[in-house]
Design a protein around this motif. Structure first.
Motif, PDB file in Angstrom:
ATOM      1  N   THR A 135     -91.977   3.139 -14.141  1.00 24.90           N
ATOM      2  CA  THR A 135     -93.418   3.381 -14.067  1.00 24.90           C
ATOM      3  C   THR A 135     -93.829   4.639 -14.835  1.00 24.90           C
ATOM      4  OG1 THR A 135     -93.167   4.630 -11.989  1.00 24.90           O
ATOM      5  CG2 THR A 135     -93.542   2.271 -11.815  1.00 24.90           C
TER       6      THR A 135
ATOM      7  N   TYR B   5     -96.844  -4.731 -11.951  1.00 28.48           N
ATOM      8  CA  TYR B   5     -96.698  -4.674 -10.498  1.00 28.48           C
ATOM      9  C   TYR B   5     -96.745  -6.064  -9.877  1.00 28.48           C
ATOM     10  CZ  TYR B   5     -97.335   0.329 -11.126  1.00 28.48           C
ATOM     11  OH  TYR B   5     -97.173   1.624 -11.533  1.00 28.48           O
TER      12      TYR B   5
ATOM     13  N   LYS C 174     -98.855   0.459  -4.929  1.00 24.89           N
ATOM     14  CA  LYS C 174     -99.360  -0.399  -5.998  1.00 24.89           C
ATOM     15  C   LYS C 174     -98.784  -1.809  -5.899  1.00 24.89           C
ATOM     16  CE  LYS C 174    -100.398   3.283  -9.294  1.00 24.89           C
ATOM     17  NZ  LYS C 174    -100.077   3.889 -10.609  1.00 24.89           N
ATOM     18  N   LEU C 175     -97.538  -1.913  -5.426  1.00 26.94           N
ATOM     19  CA  LEU C 175     -96.943  -3.231  -5.218  1.00 26.94           C
ATOM     20  C   LEU C 175     -97.687  -3.978  -4.102  1.00 26.94           C
ATOM     21  CD1 LEU C 175     -93.109  -2.469  -5.456  1.00 26.94           C
ATOM     22  CD2 LEU C 175     -94.564  -3.546  -7.183  1.00 26.94           C
TER      23      LEU C 175
END
Length: 407
Positions: A210, A219, A273-274
């Protein structure tokens, strides 16, 4: 299935599922009832516009694995473990009571051979994790004490149900292998313990990527890769792929704890973010799964004579009551007990899979199979309705601390 038929089937399923889910929600009914109804309307039960097919089935299964991934992301491992005694109480009562009480009634009402009646009862030990957790999630009740209790109990219910089915198959073949069943149980437990840890290790390996300029969709692609990987590993371990999605979600969860957590930097920005990337996937695929559950039910095959309907209503009432009693063993308000009990009622896709397995190995006759599918269908509708009511009607003065706040 040709591509044009596949695309048209998806169009109809997604469109009607969304429309009916919104309509049910405005009427105060669970959205999942609308999604299930869309499959019943489009499928062989009514219009016959969409036919169950392996391609649709696999895509629908990906939907429930994705749903369980999202639920895992929002689950506290610590709180889940602390719910241990409550979870075991609910799970064991949810398996033993239906398995012991339902077969005598089936044998008396139909009548059927004892082994067939016993399988009927074992199949109704199932609990649809996906249906229960979707109702809880849409009503902001999935992160509290009751939500964790229901989740843990439903998982154990289905694991025990799979093991009981294995025993039934061995018994029907005259080949009892308790050691094999025990090894299967150990394998499933080890998978549920090790899979979240493996997911976390993968997160630490992926996190450095990232820092570079990544292509759009990184993601979302990572989420899908994790879901597919651990769903596949779960299948290899002899457990439903949806548990693989749940285990991977646990490894992503911000509440994840491990012995080495104090030495490693929490990758929260990455895992957050996932989690966010998994939301749109779930919003599209989960309704497709519930629509396919309805699609898999063919009510035209049922011999709906007055006698059959009376027997079906008696057995459905028994199927509902033998799961509602799960909540009575817990401390808490009457509403909380009803939440737990009603969440265990819908048999859904799990019950349908159990029924189909019984038919394939000749443990269920045609009449018993048709009746079992009808009972599963009714519990799949009744359970979410009662659960939605329990989620939205707290008792006066009830302490709701530890439950999720309304969003």
């Amino acid at each position: 299935m040709h591509l044009d038929t596949f695309l048209l089937s998806l169009l109809l399923m997604l469109l009607l599922a969304k429309v009916l889910a919104q309509l049910c929600w405005r009427l105060g009914l669970p959205a999942v009832v609308g999604e299930l109804s869309s499959g019943l309307i489009l499928g062989p039960s009514l219009l016959g516009w969409v036919t169950p097919h392996p391609q649709l089935h696999n895509l629908a299964e990906l939907g429930v694995v994705t749903l369980m991934f999202v639920i895992g992301c929002e689950t506290s491992t610590k709180r889940l473990l602390n719910s241990g005694p409550r979870v075991l109480t609910v799970a064991l009562s949810g398996v033993l009571v239906p398995a012991l009480l339902i077969p005598p009634f089936v044998h008396w009402l139909l009548p059927t051979p004892p082994l067939e009646a016993l399988f009927f009862g074992v199949a109704l030990t199932a609990t649809s994790i996906g249906i229960a957790m979707r109702v809880l999630r849409l009503n902001h009740q999935d992160k509290g004490v009751m939500g964790h209790t229901i989740l843990g109990a439903a998982i154990i219910d289905d694991v025990l149900g799979v093991l009981l089915l294995g025993l039934m198959f061995s018994f029907s073949n005259g080949d009892m292998e308790p050691i094999g069943v025990l090894l299967q149980l150990v394998t499933i437990v080890l998978f549920l313990i090790l899979a979240p840890i493996a997911t976390r290790l993968l997160i630490y390996l992926l996190k450095p990527l990232t820092k570079q300029d990544m292509l759009p969709g990184f993601y979302a692609s990572t989420v899908l890769l994790l879901i597919c990987l651990f769903g596949w590993l779960a299948y290899l371990c002899g457990t439903p792929p949806l548990l693989g999605g749940f285990a991977a979600g646990l490894g992503i969860s911000r509440h994840f704890t491990s012995p080495w957590s104090k030495w490693l930097v929490n990758p929260f920005p990455f895992t957050r973010k996932l989690e966010q990337a998994s939301g749109p996937l779930n919003d599209v695929l989960a309704p497709l799964f519930f629509s396919y559950v309805g699609l898999s039910i063919n009510l035209t095959q049922q011999s709906l004579t007055p006698t059959t309907m009376v027997i079906a209503l008696v057995l459905t009432t028994l199927a509902v009551l033998t799961k509602l009693q799960c909540g009575l063993w817990l401390t808490g308000s009457r509403r909380q007990k009803l939440m737990v009990g009603s969440a265990m009622v819908p048999r859904g896709e799990v019950g349908l899979v159990f029924a189909e397995m019984g038919r394939q190995v000749n443990l269920l006759g045609d009449e018993s199979f048709a009746l079992l599918v009808l009972v599963i269908t009714l519990t799949t509708i009744v359970g979410p309705v009662v659960l939605k009511w329990a989620c939205t009607h707290p008792e006066p003065g009830e302490d709701t601390r530890g439950q999720s706040p309304p969003g």
